[in-house]
Design an enzyme around this catalytic site. Structure first.
Site, PDB file in Angstrom:
ATOM      1  N   GLN A   1      27.310 -17.313  58.744  1.00  0.00           N
ATOM      2  CA  GLN A   1      26.923 -16.879  59.726  1.00  0.00           C
ATOM      3  C   GLN A   1      25.167 -16.857  59.737  1.00  0.00           C
ATOM      4  O   GLN A   1      24.604 -16.420  58.731  1.00  0.00           O
ATOM      5  CB  GLN A   1      27.200 -15.344  60.110  1.00  0.00           C
TER       6      GLN A   1
ATOM      7  N   CYS B   1      24.137  -8.404  65.853  1.00  0.00           N
ATOM      8  CA  CYS B   1      23.875  -7.458  65.161  1.00  0.00           C
ATOM      9  C   CYS B   1      22.655  -6.849  66.026  1.00  0.00           C
ATOM     10  O   CYS B   1      21.685  -7.162  66.471  1.00  0.00           O
ATOM     11  CB  CYS B   1      23.208  -7.947  64.062  1.00  0.00           C
TER      12      CYS B   1
ATOM     13  N   LYS C   1      29.693 -14.987  67.423  1.00  0.00           N
ATOM     14  CA  LYS C   1      30.002 -13.688  67.566  1.00  0.00           C
ATOM     15  C   LYS C   1      29.032 -12.932  68.334  1.00  0.00           C
ATOM     16  O   LYS C   1      27.878 -12.792  67.992  1.00  0.00           O
ATOM     17  CB  LYS C   1      29.956 -13.084  65.859  1.00  0.00           C
TER      18      LYS C   1
ATOM     19  N   HIS D   1      32.716  -8.374  69.350  1.00  0.00           N
ATOM     20  CA  HIS D   1      32.906  -6.980  68.993  1.00  0.00           C
ATOM     21  C   HIS D   1      33.111  -6.157  70.340  1.00  0.00           C
ATOM     22  O   HIS D   1      32.282  -6.234  71.283  1.00  0.00           O
ATOM     23  CB  HIS D   1      31.448  -6.907  68.405  1.00  0.00           C
TER      24      HIS D   1
ATOM     25  N   ASN E   1      37.066  -7.933  67.428  1.00  0.00           N
ATOM     26  CA  ASN E   1      36.539  -7.122  66.252  1.00  0.00           C
ATOM     27  C   ASN E   1      36.240  -5.724  66.647  1.00  0.00           C
ATOM     28  O   ASN E   1      35.795  -5.691  68.269  1.00  0.00           O
ATOM     29  CB  ASN E   1      35.334  -7.758  65.919  1.00  0.00           C
TER      30      ASN E   1
ATOM     31  N   ARG F   1      34.794  -3.005  57.943  1.00  0.00           N
ATOM     32  CA  ARG F   1      34.832  -2.360  56.791  1.00  0.00           C
ATOM     33  C   ARG F   1      36.139  -1.687  56.146  1.00  0.00           C
ATOM     34  O   ARG F   1      36.278  -1.580  55.140  1.00  0.00           O
ATOM     35  CB  ARG F   1      34.213  -0.938  57.524  1.00  0.00           C
TER      36      ARG F   1
END
Length: 337
Positions: free
Chosen positions: A75, A105, A144, A176, A216, A240
């Site tokens: 990534q 992020c 992503k 996500h 995600n 996680r």
């Protein structure tokens, strides 16, 4: 014999039915090697590495990995199309099966570099970036992303983002299913507080049936993953939960998600780590650099607390080696000698 570029894309697309999320400070090469012993099929991701670091930094330190990790994706974080293209070319030369662009992020450091989730505000720039990346290498380029940031309306922003970036050539997205708040929430809070919108991701798949869409965010079990797949999505990414409880997610993954192989055994995976550990130590490494990623191997089993405690307290001591791992393993109930 190496697979052709098209064959590799097909193999990686299949592997992406279940992937393990890129996580800073967690999914390093030692972590990925251990996870690969638990699942032969799941797609593994590196931690995010920035394109300037790849182009100008210590490449071996950032990009080197063990061949056993395949299929494995790198990534990248960045927002300069030319620099990302060069980082993609370099990553492909290292042998990665996929190059993924981080548009999700929310950390302050990532924002200050004008990449990560802030790129949800600039779909045209993302399109320019991925177009250059795709032109630079035969390795598949994926994205992503989040469903939006701050006050954006996800049902408006995400379709526009997907449309522009897919026209530029991206065929595989991992989404996500939460917005990211760039101000007011920490990266940790951004993983938990913004509400999940799974239906939006399913809607995206219905709108673009030819794209490979993975979901995600908040998914912790294979049961949940199987439901999303059964409902039409192409892939599920788990973060996680797979790190803290890898056996529950990965030991049954090959059989249940891919229809291949048998149930793997966490204790056997630990034993299979011993030659890798010995090699790492022989090169001057420390035991805790590997075992910190193995603490959750027996989560929920009798003896798991003793396993964690022994490794946490003793793996950083001078001279700690495979014998400590075996001693900790003996604490786990039901593990045969």
């Amino acid at each position: 014999m190496q697979p052709t570029d098209d064959a590799r894309k097909t193999l990686v697309s299949k592997a992406a039915r279940l992937s393990l999320a890129p996580m800073m400070d967690w999914t390093d090469r030692h972590c990925r090697y251990f996870h690969r012993l638990l699942s032969k099929e799941a797609l593994l991701y590196t931690e995010m590495v920035t394109s300037p670091a790849v182009v100008h930094g210590k490449r071996d330190q950032l990009l080197a990995f063990n061949d056993a990790e395949h299929p494995v994706a790198v990534q990248l974080g960045g927002s300069d199309p030319k620099e990302l293209a060069e980082a993609t070319r370099i990553s492909a030369e290292y042998g990665y099966d996929e190059v993924n662009l981080n548009c999700g992020c929310p950390s302050d450091r990532v924002q200050s570099g004008a990449f990560g989730a802030v790129l949800m505000k600039s779909p045209d720039l993302v399109a320019a970036c991925v177009a250059e990346m795709i032109a630079a290498s035969p390795v598949e380029v994926t994205v992503k992303c989040r469903i939006g940031v701050d006050d954006q309306e996800p049902h408006e922003v995400l379709p526009d983002f997907i449309e522009k970036v897919s026209v530029a050539g991206v065929r595989r997205f991992t989404i996500h299913a939460r917005k990211a708040w760039l101000q007011g929430l920490s990266p940790k809070e951004n993983r938990d507080i913004p509400p999940l919108d799974y239906p939006l991701i399913h809607q995206i798949k219905q709108t673009w049936p030819d794209l490979h869409i993975s979901i995600n965010g908040g998914i912790a079990t294979l049961d949940e993953a199987e439901k999303h797949l059964a409902d039409g999505l192409d892939g599920v990414m788990i973060g996680r939960a797979a790190y803290h409880n890898p056996a529950d997610v990965l030991c049954e993954a090959d059989r249940r998600i891919y229809g291949t192989g048998e149930h793997t055994d966490a204790a056997q995976a630990v034993r299979d780590m011993l030659p890798y550990i010995e090699n790492h130590l022989s090169q001057g490494g420390r035991l805790h650099q590997i075992t910190r990623h193995m603490l959750g191997a027996f989560a929920g089993r009798p003896g798991a607390r003793a396993w964690r405690r022994k490794l946490s307290e003793e793996a950083n001591r001078d001279g700690a080696g495979p014998e400590l791992v075996l001693a900790a393993l003996s604490e786990v109930t039901g593990v045969a000698e």
